[in-house]
Design an enzyme around this catalytic site. Structure first.
Site, PDB file in Angstrom:
ATOM      1  N   HIS A  98      17.200  28.196 -32.996  1.00  0.00           N
ATOM      2  CA  HIS A  98      15.938  27.730 -33.579  1.00  0.00           C
ATOM      3  C   HIS A  98      15.659  28.374 -34.924  1.00  0.00           C
ATOM      4  O   HIS A  98      14.937  27.832 -35.745  1.00  0.00           O
ATOM      5  CB  HIS A  98      14.764  28.049 -32.644  1.00  0.00           C
ATOM      6  CG  HIS A  98      15.015  27.699 -31.216  1.00  0.00           C
ATOM      7  ND1 HIS A  98      15.269  26.415 -30.810  1.00  0.00           N
ATOM      8  CD2 HIS A  98      15.067  28.459 -30.103  1.00  0.00           C
ATOM      9  CE1 HIS A  98      15.462  26.406 -29.497  1.00  0.00           C
ATOM     10  NE2 HIS A  98      15.351  27.632 -29.044  1.00  0.00           N
ATOM     11  N   HIS A 132      11.713  36.705 -38.379  1.00  0.00           N
ATOM     12  CA  HIS A 132      12.546  35.498 -38.401  1.00  0.00           C
ATOM     13  C   HIS A 132      12.048  34.579 -39.505  1.00  0.00           C
ATOM     14  O   HIS A 132      11.067  34.871 -40.189  1.00  0.00           O
ATOM     15  CB  HIS A 132      12.515  34.787 -37.039  1.00  0.00           C
ATOM     16  CG  HIS A 132      11.153  34.302 -36.663  1.00  0.00           C
ATOM     17  ND1 HIS A 132      10.324  34.985 -35.812  1.00  0.00           N
ATOM     18  CD2 HIS A 132      10.461  33.197 -37.033  1.00  0.00           C
ATOM     19  CE1 HIS A 132       9.182  34.326 -35.671  1.00  0.00           C
ATOM     20  NE2 HIS A 132       9.244  33.237 -36.407  1.00  0.00           N
ATOM     21  N   HIS A 134      11.661  30.263 -41.091  1.00  0.00           N
ATOM     22  CA  HIS A 134      11.596  28.808 -40.905  1.00  0.00           C
ATOM     23  C   HIS A 134      11.887  28.158 -42.251  1.00  0.00           C
ATOM     24  O   HIS A 134      11.370  28.605 -43.280  1.00  0.00           O
ATOM     25  CB  HIS A 134      10.205  28.386 -40.410  1.00  0.00           C
ATOM     26  CG  HIS A 134       9.835  28.988 -39.082  1.00  0.00           C
ATOM     27  ND1 HIS A 134      10.049  28.343 -37.890  1.00  0.00           N
ATOM     28  CD2 HIS A 134       9.267  30.179 -38.781  1.00  0.00           C
ATOM     29  CE1 HIS A 134       9.634  29.107 -36.892  1.00  0.00           C
ATOM     30  NE2 HIS A 134       9.148  30.233 -37.414  1.00  0.00           N
ATOM     31  N   HIS A 157       8.336  35.334 -41.091  1.00  0.00           N
ATOM     32  CA  HIS A 157       7.336  35.880 -40.177  1.00  0.00           C
ATOM     33  C   HIS A 157       7.771  37.272 -39.719  1.00  0.00           C
ATOM     34  O   HIS A 157       8.862  37.431 -39.161  1.00  0.00           O
ATOM     35  CB  HIS A 157       7.179  34.978 -38.948  1.00  0.00           C
ATOM     36  CG  HIS A 157       6.610  33.634 -39.259  1.00  0.00           C
ATOM     37  ND1 HIS A 157       6.739  32.549 -38.410  1.00  0.00           N
ATOM     38  CD2 HIS A 157       5.902  33.194 -40.331  1.00  0.00           C
ATOM     39  CE1 HIS A 157       6.142  31.504 -38.942  1.00  0.00           C
ATOM     40  NE2 HIS A 157       5.626  31.873 -40.110  1.00  0.00           N
ATOM     41  N   THR A 240       4.217  29.654 -32.927  1.00  0.00           N
ATOM     42  CA  THR A 240       4.508  28.300 -33.423  1.00  0.00           C
ATOM     43  C   THR A 240       5.694  27.672 -32.696  1.00  0.00           C
ATOM     44  O   THR A 240       6.206  26.641 -33.119  1.00  0.00           O
ATOM     45  CB  THR A 240       4.790  28.319 -34.934  1.00  0.00           C
ATOM     46  OG1 THR A 240       5.934  29.140 -35.189  1.00  0.00           O
ATOM     47  CG2 THR A 240       3.582  28.855 -35.703  1.00  0.00           C
ATOM     48  N   THR A 241       6.131  28.294 -31.624  1.00  0.00           N
ATOM     49  CA  THR A 241       7.181  27.754 -30.760  1.00  0.00           C
ATOM     50  C   THR A 241       6.699  27.840 -29.317  1.00  0.00           C
ATOM     51  O   THR A 241       5.809  28.644 -28.997  1.00  0.00           O
ATOM     52  CB  THR A 241       8.487  28.556 -30.892  1.00  0.00           C
ATOM     53  OG1 THR A 241       8.228  29.932 -30.576  1.00  0.00           O
ATOM     54  CG2 THR A 241       9.051  28.457 -32.301  1.00  0.00           C
TER      55      THR A 241
END
Length: 322
Positions: A98, A132, A134, A157, A240-241
């Site tokens: 992800h 991590h 995005h 993040h 957000t996951t």
């Protein structure tokens, strides 16, 4: 609503929350995690709430932030403790299907404190857990939050856990359990030395579930050099996951970090492990703000951090307002 209100969830959801959050930050998860994978396509995101009730909650993230609608508020700056110290190693970089995430060992207590933060509207100290990213398939998208109608190509993040909870599993059960610092990137012509050593390692984790241990360390401050930490937006939201736990205080900085076109392309070489799909557009759709307020720090040169903290202890205006 009190910031430390417990989040109602059954024991099954807690187990799933622990597994997914460990996967998100690149930590060990055991053999059952592959059964909890999720996708970012529109149909996939619509299915999140079927498996995870919190994903349909009213305090979800990410959101669109507007500087003209944010509520100015005097509050202390975000203080970063230990961000200038070399991180303890070995640092693990993980392709979790992800995102690409960094898991950082805890600092040996005999060698100092693990990095932590305080300030803003936070009522406690929050200890570093991991970080991590995005990103998008194109440079006109990728970040999760949108700032003044702009979606940047990459968002980092940095995740922190409230020290009053013994671990992430416990913290996920409370609305003040986590704080995430959000940083936007813009694409430029020149390589960014701050992120270069990290993106060079991506060639060794192209495939799903590959991990490497870096043979060097660095400081967190080196990743965010140039950011004005006194200017930020903050609001109450969620992961957000999946499982989308509403346990996050978000602190989003408007100043931009930089990386080059080639460095951005390195993120897009990673693979999700699902039918050879490249790991791109791994961001969640914007969520309704609802009756939440987004606060922006209002700076008064005479308003010191100590005064702000004292104000926070005595005035109701510091309470979160939904």
């Amino acid at each position: 609503m009190r910031s430390s209100a417990p989040i109602s969830c059954n024991s099954t959801m807690v187990v799933i929350s622990v597994l997914l959050f460990a996967l998100l930050i690149g930590g060990p998860t055991g053999g059952g995690v592959s059964g909890h994978r999720f996708g970012y396509s529109k149909p996939d995101q619509r299915r999140w709430s079927k498996a995870h009730q919190s994903c349909a909650g009213k305090h979800q993230s990410p959101i669109a932030i507007s500087s003209s609608r944010a509520v100015p508020l005097y509050m202390p700056a975000i203080e970063l403790v230990g961000y200038n110290n070399l991180l303890p190693g070995p640092i693990t970089v993980h392709n979790n299907g992800h995102s690409v995430s960094l898991a950082i060992p805890k600092t040996d207590p005999t060698k100092g404190k693990h990095p932590y933060i305080f300030g803003g509207k936070l009522q406690n100290e929050y200890e570093l857990e991991g970080l991590h990213f995005h990103w998008g398939d194109k440079n006109n998208r990728g970040a999760e939050h949108v700032l003044n109608d702009i979606r940047y190509p990459l968002e980092m993040h940095i995740i922190h856990r409230n020290k009053k909870y013994k671990n992430v599993a416990e913290a996920l059960g409370y609305s003040d359990g986590l704080t995430v610092l959000g940083f936007f990137y813009q694409v430029t012509e020149q390589d960014s030395p701050e992120i270069n050593s990290l993106v060079r390692s991506f060639g060794q984790i192209i495939d799903y579930d590959q991990s490497i241990q870096l043979n060097h360390t660095f400081t967190l401050q080196s990743l965010i050099d140039g950011i004005d930490m006194t200017r930020f937006y903050t609001y109450k939201g969620s992961l957000t996951t999946p499982p989308c736990s509403e346990a996050v205080t978000w602190v989003v900085f408007p100043d931009l970090l930089e990386l080059s076109v080639n460095q951005m392309k390195r993120f897009r070489t990673l693979d999700t492990g699902i039918h050879g799909s490249p790991m791109v557009d791994n961001y969640r759709a914007l969520q309704p703000i609802g009756n939440r307020r987004v606060f922006v720090r209002k700076v008064n040169p005479r308003f010191t951090t100590l005064e702000a903290l004292e104000a926070g202890q005595h005035h109701s205006k510091w309470d979160w307002v939904y």
